[in-house]
Design a protein around this motif. Sequence first.
Motif, short mmCIF file in Angstrom:
data_model
loop_
_atom_site.label_atom_id
_atom_site.label_comp_id
_atom_site.label_asym_id
_atom_site.label_seq_id
_atom_site.Cartn_x
_atom_site.Cartn_y
_atom_site.Cartn_z
N UNK A 1 4.51 -1.91 2.20
CA UNK A 1 4.64 -2.23 3.61
C UNK A 1 3.25 -2.25 4.23
N UNK A 2 3.00 -3.24 5.07
CA UNK A 2 1.71 -3.37 5.74
C UNK A 2 1.85 -2.81 7.15
N UNK A 3 1.13 -1.74 7.43
CA UNK A 3 1.17 -1.08 8.73
C UNK A 3 -0.07 -1.43 9.54
N UNK A 4 0.13 -1.75 10.81
CA UNK A 4 -0.96 -2.02 11.75
C UNK A 4 -0.92 -0.94 12.82
N UNK A 5 -2.00 -0.24 13.03
CA UNK A 5 -2.08 0.77 14.08
C UNK A 5 -2.62 0.08 15.32
N UNK A 6 -1.78 -0.06 16.33
CA UNK A 6 -2.18 -0.77 17.54
C UNK A 6 -2.92 0.14 18.52
N UNK A 7 -2.41 1.37 18.67
CA UNK A 7 -3.02 2.31 19.61
C UNK A 7 -2.74 3.72 19.12
N UNK A 8 -3.75 4.53 19.01
CA UNK A 8 -3.61 5.90 18.51
C UNK A 8 -4.04 6.88 19.59
N UNK A 9 -3.10 7.31 20.43
CA UNK A 9 -3.41 8.25 21.51
C UNK A 9 -3.75 9.65 21.00
N UNK B 1 -9.87 -4.05 12.20
CA UNK B 1 -8.63 -3.45 12.70
C UNK B 1 -8.19 -2.32 11.80
N UNK B 2 -7.42 -1.40 12.37
CA UNK B 2 -6.94 -0.26 11.59
C UNK B 2 -5.58 -0.63 11.01
N UNK B 3 -5.55 -0.91 9.72
CA UNK B 3 -4.31 -1.23 9.04
C UNK B 3 -4.38 -0.68 7.62
N UNK B 4 -3.21 -0.56 7.00
CA UNK B 4 -3.14 -0.11 5.61
C UNK B 4 -1.83 -0.55 5.00
N UNK B 5 -1.81 -0.56 3.68
CA UNK B 5 -0.61 -0.85 2.90
C UNK B 5 -0.14 0.45 2.27
N UNK B 6 1.18 0.64 2.21
CA UNK B 6 1.72 1.83 1.57
C UNK B 6 2.94 1.48 0.74
N UNK B 7 2.97 2.02 -0.46
CA UNK B 7 4.18 1.99 -1.30
C UNK B 7 4.75 3.40 -1.22
N UNK B 8 5.65 3.63 -0.31
CA UNK B 8 6.16 4.97 -0.08
C UNK B 8 7.12 5.42 -1.16
N UNK B 9 7.76 4.49 -1.82
CA UNK B 9 8.78 4.85 -2.81
C UNK B 9 8.34 4.40 -4.21
N UNK B 10 8.80 5.13 -5.18
CA UNK B 10 8.53 4.75 -6.57
C UNK B 10 9.58 3.74 -7.01
N UNK B 11 9.17 2.79 -7.77
CA UNK B 11 10.11 1.77 -8.22
C UNK B 11 9.78 1.31 -9.61
N UNK B 12 10.72 0.63 -10.19
CA UNK B 12 10.48 0.05 -11.51
C UNK B 12 9.53 -1.14 -11.34
N UNK B 13 9.04 -1.65 -12.42
CA UNK B 13 8.08 -2.75 -12.37
C UNK B 13 8.69 -3.94 -11.62
N UNK C 1 -1.50 4.36 -1.29
CA UNK C 1 -2.04 3.78 -0.06
C UNK C 1 -3.25 2.94 -0.40
N UNK C 2 -3.32 1.76 0.20
CA UNK C 2 -4.52 0.93 0.11
C UNK C 2 -5.00 0.74 1.54
N UNK C 3 -6.18 1.31 1.85
CA UNK C 3 -6.70 1.20 3.21
C UNK C 3 -8.12 0.63 3.24
N UNK C 4 -8.52 -0.01 2.15
CA UNK C 4 -9.81 -0.70 2.13
C UNK C 4 -9.69 -1.92 1.21
N UNK C 5 -10.71 -2.68 1.11
CA UNK C 5 -10.80 -3.87 0.25
C UNK C 5 -9.92 -5.03 0.72
N UNK C 6 -8.61 -4.90 0.78
CA UNK C 6 -7.75 -6.02 1.17
C UNK C 6 -7.29 -5.93 2.62
N UNK C 7 -7.73 -4.93 3.34
CA UNK C 7 -7.34 -4.75 4.75
C UNK C 7 -8.33 -5.45 5.67
N UNK C 8 -7.97 -5.53 6.93
CA UNK C 8 -8.82 -6.18 7.92
C UNK C 8 -10.12 -5.38 8.09
#
Length: 130
Positions: free
Chosen positions: A35-43, A17-29, A7-14
């Motif tokens: 995936x870039x996730x934007x949290x619009x509303x967190x009830x 705004x509340x957003x983060x990048x996640x690499x949920x799966x492992x992959x080869x090089x 997860x990257x949730x600082x430095x390259x994020x807005x």
Amino acid sequence: MSLQGTVVDNAVCHPRNYDFYMCAHAGMIGTTRPTHYHILHDEIHFAADDLQDLVHSLSYVYQRSTTAISVVSPICYAHLAAAQVAQFIKFDEMSETSSSQGGGHTSAGSAPVQELPRLHEKVRSSMFFC
């Protein structure tokens, strides 16, 4: 090779705004797709780590895969369901009966919207589009 759940949730994020990048799966090089996730509303008022953990967990519950996928599975299911409905509507447009019935709904100043087809009782409570 990237680590799954990265997860990257600082430095390259807005900065505000509340957003983060996640690499949920492992992959080869070169094959991992973050995936870039934007949290619009967190009830529920999730803590950032709890929400990111939930997103990571949801990437493992996709029926068509035995490993994690790059986006959360509800998004993939929504795309599958939308594609299936698009096929129903295309089929309905090709039939002669749909043009003569005119079963659409309109609002002031808009084009008619087709009524969605009724699902058979045997598939109503299943994920038949998977």
